[in-house]
Design an enzyme around this catalytic site. Structure first.
Site, PDB file in Angstrom:
ATOM      1  N   SER A   1       0.827  -1.208   0.000  1.00 25.10           N
ATOM      2  CA  SER A   1       0.000   0.000   0.000  1.00 25.10           C
ATOM      3  C   SER A   1       0.861   1.257   0.000  1.00 25.10           C
ATOM      4  CB  SER A   1      -0.930  -0.003   1.224  1.00 25.10           C
ATOM      5  OG  SER A   1      -0.203  -0.269   2.412  1.00 25.10           O
TER       6      SER A   1
ATOM      7  N   GLU B   1      -1.191 -12.466  -1.492  1.00 27.20           N
ATOM      8  CA  GLU B   1      -2.610 -12.458  -1.817  1.00 27.20           C
ATOM      9  C   GLU B   1      -3.020 -13.751  -2.512  1.00 27.20           C
ATOM     10  OE1 GLU B   1      -2.873  -7.587  -2.434  1.00 27.20           O
ATOM     11  OE2 GLU B   1      -3.462  -8.924  -4.079  1.00 27.20           O
TER      12      GLU B   1
ATOM     13  N   GLU C   1     -10.398  -8.771   3.319  1.00 24.47           N
ATOM     14  CA  GLU C   1     -10.585  -7.388   2.896  1.00 24.47           C
ATOM     15  C   GLU C   1     -11.871  -7.215   2.106  1.00 24.47           C
ATOM     16  OE1 GLU C   1      -8.362  -3.631   0.679  1.00 24.47           O
ATOM     17  OE2 GLU C   1      -7.246  -5.489   1.061  1.00 24.47           O
TER      18      GLU C   1
END
Length: 290
Positions: free
Chosen positions: A70, A140, A207
């Protein structure tokens, strides 16, 4: 919704407070997080990208810090996380490790550093462990990443999984939509959660997932769940620090609670500094050498 494919987790009645007070003379470990799950102890995770900020969060008692890709959005000026490189992740992760004493440091494997093969993932995860000194990595994907997680765990590398909305897939999604809505999508999320748990992940980020679904995953998971846009039913919560501290310009995601307004504070300080310089008020005698 049909019965969950996950197996229920065992719980204990009395919290041991392992993260907030019980661990003061060493790093928090993945075993501490597992114990917190068993004891029903919730915990917070924040992102960090530099030694100074990480040190502040460490002193505040945040038990887990995530060096997230991020940083691409909130520090490096990219529109997405996709351009972030391994070299950038190693540099930022090493700084966060150097700036902390107690927190467990988790670093993201950036886009393109693990999707090619488990061997590629092993090489880059080892870089983060050896060169930066992190204590765990995050990647991920659910079922599609299970074999990679398994290989890393077999090699002794703790892995935090990340399912639901996976930001590295932003171009495939066409944005950042909520995941897990509808029976088919919900069952896929449950399968993903089961897959990463069986592969050996020590925790899993959920998420942008409907709160009820995130709570179901949490209730039937033996590993801690970390919510970001997953409602209040997860074992832990994570936020990007520039979002929660009010540094992010413009609109922030719905799941963000802003605990400060640092952007305005810094802007006011910079404006006052510039004004003092223009008017000759700074530096004064007290700021000058004689």
């Amino acid at each position: 919704m049909n019965a969950s494919p996950l197996q229920p987790a065992q719980t204990q009645d009395a919290p041991a407070n392992t993260l907030y007070g019980g661990v003061t003379n060493r790093r928090v470990t993945v075993r501490d997080l597992a114990k917190a799950k068993r004891n029903g102890e919730r915990w917070a995770m924040l992102t960090a990208y530099d030694a100074l900020t990480a040190g502040v969060f460490d002193e505040a008692g945040i038990p887990v810090l995530l060096v997230g890709d991020s940083a691409g959005n909130c520090h490096l000026g990219y529109e997405t996380t996709v351009p972030v490189t391994m070299d950038q992740m190693v540099m930022m992760s090493a700084a966060v490790v150097r700036g902390t004493q107690r927190a467990l440091i988790v670093a993201d494997l950036p886009f393109g550093s693990y999707q090619e093969s488990p061997a590629q993932a092993m090489h880059n995860a080892a870089r983060l462990m050896k060169e930066a000194g992190v204590h765990a990595v995050k990647l991920e994907g659910g079922e599609r990443s299970a074999r990679t997680i398994e290989l890393l765990v077999e090699a002794g590398i703790p892995v935090m999984a990340h399912i639901g909305l996976t930001p590295q897939s932003v171009h495939a999604y066409g944005g950042y939509p909520v995941q897990g809505r509808g029976d088919e999508a919900a069952h896929q999320l449950l399968r993903d959660a089961k897959a990463v748990q069986q592969a050996g992940a020590f925790s899993v980020v959920l998420e942008a997932v409907p709160a009820e679904l995130a709570a179901e995953v949490t209730a039937h998971s033996a590993i801690p769940t970390v919510g970001i846009g997953g409602g209040p039913g997860t074992d832990a919560q994570v936020l990007v620090w520039t979002d929660f501290a009010g540094m992010t310009a413009g609109r922030v995601p719905k799941f963000v609670k802003q605990y400060a307004d640092l952007r305005r504070t810094l802007a006011q300080a910079a404006s006052e500094f510039a004004s003092d310089v223009r008017e000759g008020a700074f530096p004064g005698p007290e700021h000058s050498f004689q």
